[in-house]
Design an enzyme around this catalytic site. Structure first.
Site, PDB file in Angstrom:
ATOM      1  N   TYR A   1     -17.612 -18.858  30.258  1.00 57.68           N
ATOM      2  CA  TYR A   1     -16.791 -16.805  29.944  1.00 57.68           C
ATOM      3  C   TYR A   1     -17.587 -15.816  30.880  1.00 57.68           C
ATOM      4  CZ  TYR A   1     -19.738 -16.429  25.791  1.00 57.68           C
ATOM      5  OH  TYR A   1     -21.064 -16.069  25.106  1.00 57.68           O
TER       6      TYR A   1
ATOM      7  N   ARG B   1      -6.567 -36.105  28.091  1.00 62.85           N
ATOM      8  CA  ARG B   1      -8.243 -36.266  27.582  1.00 62.85           C
ATOM      9  C   ARG B   1      -8.927 -37.016  28.030  1.00 62.85           C
ATOM     10  NH1 ARG B   1     -11.502 -37.373  23.694  1.00 62.85           N
ATOM     11  NH2 ARG B   1     -12.479 -36.233  23.224  1.00 62.85           N
TER      12      ARG B   1
ATOM     13  N   LYS C   1     -23.588 -19.727  30.906  1.00 64.44           N
ATOM     14  CA  LYS C   1     -22.578 -19.295  29.924  1.00 64.44           C
ATOM     15  C   LYS C   1     -21.639 -20.163  29.420  1.00 64.44           C
ATOM     16  CE  LYS C   1     -21.713 -14.201  28.169  1.00 64.44           C
ATOM     17  NZ  LYS C   1     -21.726 -14.321  27.123  1.00 64.44           N
TER      18      LYS C   1
ATOM     19  N   GLU D   1     -34.376 -15.833  21.547  1.00 61.01           N
ATOM     20  CA  GLU D   1     -33.579 -14.963  21.486  1.00 61.01           C
ATOM     21  C   GLU D   1     -32.078 -15.735  20.290  1.00 61.01           C
ATOM     22  OE1 GLU D   1     -29.991 -15.707  24.750  1.00 61.01           O
ATOM     23  OE2 GLU D   1     -30.458 -17.213  24.350  1.00 61.01           O
TER      24      GLU D   1
ATOM     25  N   LEU E   1     -30.016 -17.129  27.655  1.00 65.50           N
ATOM     26  CA  LEU E   1     -28.850 -16.377  28.193  1.00 65.50           C
ATOM     27  C   LEU E   1     -29.733 -15.392  29.171  1.00 65.50           C
ATOM     28  CD1 LEU E   1     -25.993 -16.827  30.029  1.00 65.50           C
ATOM     29  CD2 LEU E   1     -25.708 -14.928  28.414  1.00 65.50           C
TER      30      LEU E   1
HETATM   31  N1  PLP Z   1     -27.789 -14.391  24.494  1.00 64.89           N
HETATM   32  C1  PLP Z   1     -26.661 -14.957  24.578  1.00 64.89           C
HETATM   33  C2  PLP Z   1     -27.131 -16.647  23.670  1.00 64.89           C
HETATM   34  C3  PLP Z   1     -25.678 -14.516  24.724  1.00 64.89           C
HETATM   35  O1  PLP Z   1     -24.067 -14.556  24.190  1.00 64.89           O
HETATM   36  C4  PLP Z   1     -25.365 -12.936  24.748  1.00 64.89           C
HETATM   37  C5  PLP Z   1     -24.102 -12.313  25.270  1.00 64.89           C
HETATM   38  O2  PLP Z   1     -23.465 -12.972  24.826  1.00 64.89           O
HETATM   39  C6  PLP Z   1     -26.783 -12.120  25.335  1.00 64.89           C
HETATM   40  C7  PLP Z   1     -27.752 -13.169  24.847  1.00 64.89           C
HETATM   41  C8  PLP Z   1     -26.360 -10.765  25.496  1.00 64.89           C
HETATM   42  O3  PLP Z   1     -26.150 -11.048  26.922  1.00 64.89           O
HETATM   43  P1  PLP Z   1     -25.694  -9.175  27.679  1.00 64.89           P
HETATM   44  O4  PLP Z   1     -26.521  -8.565  27.732  1.00 64.89           O
HETATM   45  O5  PLP Z   1     -24.829 -10.300  29.059  1.00 64.89           O
HETATM   46  O6  PLP Z   1     -24.339  -9.367  26.875  1.00 64.89           O
END
Ligand code: PLP
Length: 287
Positions: free
Chosen positions: A33, A100, A147, A180, A205
């Site tokens: 997503y 499934r 993601k 993070e 991410l």
């Molecule tokens: N880290 C994670 C785990 C996230 O789910 C998100 C955003 O959903 C971010 C960091 C921040 O990413 P972005 O700046 O692209 O929104």
């Protein structure tokens, strides 16, 4: 005005927007997503979001649902039909509908849905005074750079933060480093004034806001480091903040109940938020 969603080729009122119960996204979270912010009618960093979407699809061997040009048209049409100027656009692609079975289906058509909702940005008080975070174990998998729809560890962490009455949970890996937040990237300004965020790799991410902030820091001539930092180093930081598409740059003034620096948003964080917002307003309007 009722919200309009896009579901596999059709624009529908949200209440009528449905997917098949054998959609692999529903059964396995087998999909990816993106969330793109619409800020005062401007889509922020659309291309980098679409690049990351392509990357996530490629890494999971899911065929793109449509061309980039078509996807951009869908997003614009969704913006037009929902008539919102400050919103978050959510879209996801899954490996499609199939009986499934864990192995990939021989034939399945990528399923694609997109929705939009009014943004709920941090309040003026949160921006002025900063927010609190807590730390918790990072129990996610080894490919956090994708993601993917698999967000259970993130949800558990966010729920822990909610129960604790704080804004976000910072995730701590086995070496006691902060990777993070549950849905945000984590930053500190060290005691000796260096800006630090975890390096982009499989452990986090690579936030689009994070990437934008890095570009802004480069253009401001600010030095920064992309490396691991420990919970201990975070506790001794002069400033801390988080970045994300929904919060932009948001000061953090407490970590696990302890004030960060003087317990007020610091000058670096304030400056970065200011230039982030100024840069966002330079994007062309789509409505
Ligand atoms: N880290 C994670 C785990 C996230 O789910 C998100 C955003 O959903 C971010 C960091 C921040 O990413 P972005 O700046 O692209 O929104």
């Amino acid at each position: 005005m009722s919200r309009i969603a896009y579901v596999n080729g059709r624009y529908l009122p949200l209440a009528q927007a449905q997917v098949h119960i054998e959609d692999r996204g529903y059964q396995f979270a087998d999909g990816v997503y993106e969330v793109v912010p619409l800020y005062r009618g401007r889509l922020l960093d659309e291309e980098p979001h679409l690049d990351r979407f392509d990357y996530s699809l490629r890494e999971l061997q899911i065929a793109p649902p449509m061309s980039r040009a078509a996807l951009k048209l869908v997003l614009r049409e969704l913006v037009r039909r929902n008539g919102l100027g400050d919103a978050l656009l959510y879209f996801q692609a899954t490996r499609g509908v199939a009986p499934r079975d864990h192995k990939f289906p021989a034939k399945a058509k990528t399923a694609f849905v997109a929705t939009m909702r009014r943004s709920r940005p941090p309040s003026a008080k949160q921006i002025e005074e900063g927010v609190a975070v807590m730390t918790t174990r990072d129990i996610r998998w080894a490919r956090c750079d994708i993601k993917s729809l698999n967000l259970l560890p993130n949800l558990l962490a966010k729920q822990q933060a909610t129960v604790a009455g704080v804004f976000e949970a910072w995730l701590v890996d086995d070496d006691d480093n902060i990777t993070e937040g549950s849905s945000t990237n984590a930053w500190i300004v060290t005691a000796d004034g260096r800006l630090v965020t975890h390096d982009a790799g499989a452990a986090i991410l690579n936030g689009i806001t994070r990437q934008r902030v890095i570009k802004l820091m480069e253009s401001e001539g600010l030095t920064f480091e992309q490396r691991s930092f420990s919970r201990d180093e975070a506790m001794r930081a002069r400033e801390a903040f988080l970045s994300s598409s929904s919060s932009f740059v948001l000061p953090i003034t407490r970590i696990d109940g302890k004030p960060v620096g003087e317990g007020k948003p610091g000058p670096m964080t304030r400056r970065l938020r200011e230039i982030y917002v100024a840069a966002a307003l330079e994007a062309p309007a789509v409505i």
